[in-house]
Design a protein around this motif. Structure first.
Motif, PDB file in Angstrom:
ATOM      1  N   ARG A  47      24.336 -40.950  47.188  1.00 43.17           N
ATOM      2  CA  ARG A  47      25.074 -40.980  45.924  1.00 43.17           C
ATOM      3  C   ARG A  47      25.071 -39.584  45.313  1.00 43.17           C
ATOM      4  O   ARG A  47      24.482 -38.657  45.849  1.00 43.17           O
ATOM      5  CB  ARG A  47      24.410 -41.948  44.938  1.00 43.17           C
ATOM      6  CG  ARG A  47      24.349 -43.394  45.427  1.00 43.17           C
ATOM      7  CD  ARG A  47      23.592 -44.287  44.435  1.00 43.17           C
ATOM      8  NE  ARG A  47      22.238 -43.801  44.234  1.00 43.17           N
ATOM      9  CZ  ARG A  47      21.742 -43.341  43.073  1.00 43.17           C
ATOM     10  NH1 ARG A  47      22.503 -43.329  41.985  1.00 43.17           N
ATOM     11  NH2 ARG A  47      20.497 -42.912  42.988  1.00 43.17           N
TER      12      ARG A  47
ATOM     13  N   GLU B 176      20.598 -39.207  44.822  1.00 43.62           N
ATOM     14  CA  GLU B 176      21.755 -38.467  44.301  1.00 43.62           C
ATOM     15  C   GLU B 176      21.769 -37.052  44.870  1.00 43.62           C
ATOM     16  O   GLU B 176      21.454 -36.080  44.199  1.00 43.62           O
ATOM     17  CB  GLU B 176      21.710 -38.441  42.778  1.00 43.62           C
ATOM     18  CG  GLU B 176      21.889 -39.822  42.161  1.00 43.62           C
ATOM     19  CD  GLU B 176      21.897 -39.794  40.643  1.00 43.62           C
ATOM     20  OE1 GLU B 176      21.344 -38.832  40.054  1.00 43.62           O
ATOM     21  OE2 GLU B 176      22.464 -40.717  40.033  1.00 43.62           O
TER      22      GLU B 176
ATOM     23  N   ASN C 229      28.588 -44.064  40.463  1.00 41.68           N
ATOM     24  CA  ASN C 229      27.454 -44.982  40.564  1.00 41.68           C
ATOM     25  C   ASN C 229      27.777 -46.357  40.006  1.00 41.68           C
ATOM     26  O   ASN C 229      27.158 -47.360  40.383  1.00 41.68           O
ATOM     27  CB  ASN C 229      26.239 -44.402  39.848  1.00 41.68           C
ATOM     28  CG  ASN C 229      25.610 -43.266  40.609  1.00 41.68           C
ATOM     29  OD1 ASN C 229      25.185 -43.433  41.748  1.00 41.68           O
ATOM     30  ND2 ASN C 229      25.553 -42.097  40.012  1.00 41.68           N
TER      31      ASN C 229
ATOM     32  N   THR D  89      26.165 -41.382  34.593  1.00 37.90           N
ATOM     33  CA  THR D  89      25.963 -42.805  34.862  1.00 37.90           C
ATOM     34  C   THR D  89      25.472 -43.555  33.634  1.00 37.90           C
ATOM     35  O   THR D  89      25.860 -44.704  33.403  1.00 37.90           O
ATOM     36  CB  THR D  89      24.991 -42.989  36.025  1.00 37.90           C
ATOM     37  OG1 THR D  89      25.475 -42.273  37.167  1.00 37.90           O
ATOM     38  CG2 THR D  89      24.849 -44.456  36.398  1.00 37.90           C
TER      39      THR D  89
END
Length: 570
Positions: A467, A442, A269, A196
């Motif tokens: 996520r 996550e 993300n 990310t």
């Protein structure tokens, strides 16, 4: 030049005297006489290790601002260390954005340079800049250099998942796993994979908020400091030209960001972050735009987790501009950048120096690898999957659901040798969305059952309303909306139900008769696992957070509010 800061400093009354006097700490006497005041919003923090070097970067920005005739003012802002804060950095992205927005609005600032690196810092800074709408430009902190272990390069994040699974499978000793720690992080900077942090730096450049050619410069590279200096100069120019985010960020900008996201094989993300930034600007962007614009774009970057190489290889090979040159026909040529020029103007002299790292259009890593958006009776408002990080044979799959009501439930049962699971099972984890956890952690790339790892299984279909790290990989359906805690149908799924995934058809469904589905209610264990904070930020967050399909921002923060000055207090 009509400066906003003049509302504080101009004039001879008592208030102007107070504002000037308290800031006269070594600055030249003419500092308050028509010179742009440039904030350096700095997310440096020892507890955000990926951003710890940004104070050095800020010094170069400062020099550039001074050189261009501005007054640099370092402004520490909320910093979120992805690896450190609990329960999840995403819980505070909106708070960091709100705090930065309010400090920029409350202070005598004409423009701002945004220094970020770690995952949530660039998104939160851009959300703030979009809302306050002052001239703003990003300097990404850059990726770390590649470390090696057992003679092989290590991908930060990605190899953590791989090595930890090797330990669980019994093919790597705990001692060697621990020994790899000092090899994983070789230098300053954020993760060197296309996680990310790397994704958001590159996407921010494609969006037009970074000087073209800067994103992806490794953190220890002296050229980052040179770019920071030049960006400080540019910030002063942007104030003079009144070049604000609201004036150049539009649907065309987000179109190019989505194309870039797909071509680099970027993190899922980025979807929630771009949706949130667009929401702050009032730009109409939907989940379907990611599929419509990006799903058929080829992945050209052979970088972990989808490929082999790492970010310093990517920079050496030509960087983002070389990638965008290959997909130039897919870009919107009208989208502008912080320099005032279109993004496409920077692509003429952007060769690929290493076609192994950055593939040419005719020989992509993955022919169609952008984010795919799924819908069905499990995700009526959408879910996403990253095909480039998935196993091709699992992109169309049917299997029995094995449902976990919380992360704690998952950890308690996943390695039970008597767990009723096989390689065809679909692992489902719920209660991990924005409201349910809270913060949408996550956790979607669930570790596989230990007994299946021992059998050689390395991927399974996984479904979650949370996520996953951008450094992760696997056949993972995530960001399921609405989430279970918001009344989404994921709350109704039961272990043993057949789940059908068809990425080509963009479907994710439970094969349950409609009348039975409508008659179901969530189990008590499911509801009990949802977050129920009583006070503080968590309470405010749960009461006001929106769903993943719109960016998971707070409902009262959507829409730009401008750079108006707060009421005087003197």
């Amino acid at each position: 030049m009509n400066l906003r800061s003049a509302q504080w400093y101009a004039g001879q009354d008592r208030n102007a005297y107070i504002h000037r006097a308290w800031m006269r700490r070594g600055v030249p006497g003419e500092a308050f006489d028509g010179r742009p005041q440039i904030a350096i919003a700095n997310t440096a923090s020892d507890l955000t290790p990926c951003n710890a070097h940004l104070t050095e970067v800020a010094a170069s920005v400062r020099n550039g601002v001074y050189e261009a005739g501005g007054i640099p003012l370092e402004l520490p802002v909320v910093s979120l260390g992805e690896t450190q804060v609990r329960p999840t950095a995403m819980l505070w992205r909106n708070m960091a954005a709100m705090a930065t927005e309010e400090m920029l609005r409350a202070n005598p600032i004409d423009g701002v340079v945004l220094l970020g690196g770690c995952d949530k810092t660039i998104p939160s800074l851009l959300m703030a800049a979009a809302s306050v709408d002052l001239p703003a430009v990003v300097v990404p902190g850059g990726p770390m250099l590649t470390g090696t272990f057992r003679g092989a390069p290590l991908g930060c994040g990605t190899d953590v998942w791989k090595l930890s699974e090797e330990v669980r499978a019994g093919s790597l000793t705990q001692e060697d796993f621990t020994r790899s720690e000092s090899s994983m992080i070789r230098s300053r900077g954020h993760c060197n994979t296309m996680g990310t942090a790397s994704t958001m730096a590159l996407v921010a450049e494609a969006l037009g908020t970074v000087v073209p050619g800067v994103a992806g410069t490794p953190a220890p590279d002296s050229r980052l400091l040179e770019a920071a200096h030049d960006t400080g100069r540019l910030a002063v120019e942007m104030v003079s030209a009144d070049r604000r985010p609201g004036g150049f960020l539009n649907k065309a900008s987000f179109h190019n960001a989505i194309v870039a996201l797909a071509a680099i094989g970027g993190s899922t993300n980025a979807v929630v972050h771009l949706l949130a930034i667009a929401g702050r600007l009032g730009v109409e962007l939907s989940l379907d735009d990611f599929d419509r614009i990006g799903s058929r774009v080829p992945v050209l970057v052979d970088l972990q987790p989808a490929g082999r190489f790492l970010m310093d290889d990517f920079h050496r090979a030509g960087g983002l501009l070389a990638v965008l040159r290959e997909v130039r026909d897919l870009l919107d040529e009208n989208a502008l950048t912080v320099t005032g020029k279109p993004l496409v103007d920077y692509l003429d002299d952007a060769p690929i120096w290493d076609p192994e790292v950055i593939r040419i259009r005719s020989a992509p890593l993955v022919p169609e690898g952008g984010i795919a958006v799924l819908r069905g009776n499990l995700a009526p408002d959408g879910a996403v999957i990253k095909p480039a990080a998935a196993s091709p044979h699992l992109l169309r799959h049917r299997g029995r659901a094995l449902v976990f009501d919380s992360i704690e439930d998952f950890h308690a049962r996943i390695d039970d040798p008597d767990l009723d699971v096989d390689a065809d099972s679909v692992l489902v984890l719920r209660g991990c969305g924005p409201k349910g956890y809270p913060g949408m952690p996550e956790v979607s790339n669930m570790p596989l059952p230990k007994k299946l790892l021992a059998q050689g299984v390395r991927d399974m279909v996984r479904v979650c309303d949370g996520r996953m790290s951008g450094t992760a990989y696997g056949t993972v359906v995530l960001h399921v909306a609405p989430e279970a805690a918001a009344g989404g149908p994921l709350a109704l799924l039961r272990t043993g139900d057949i789940v059908s995934l068809d990425v080509g058809a963009r479907r994710i469904d439970a094969e349950v008769p409609a009348e039975e589905w409508e008659a179901r209610t969530p189990d008590e264990a499911t509801v009990t696992a949802y977050a129920s904070p009583r006070r503080g930020w968590e309470r405010l967050y749960v009461d006001h957070v929106l769903q993943a399909d719109t960016g998971a921002d707070l409902d009262f923060l959507v829409g730009s509010s401008g750079s108006e000055v707060s009421r005087e207090s003197h």
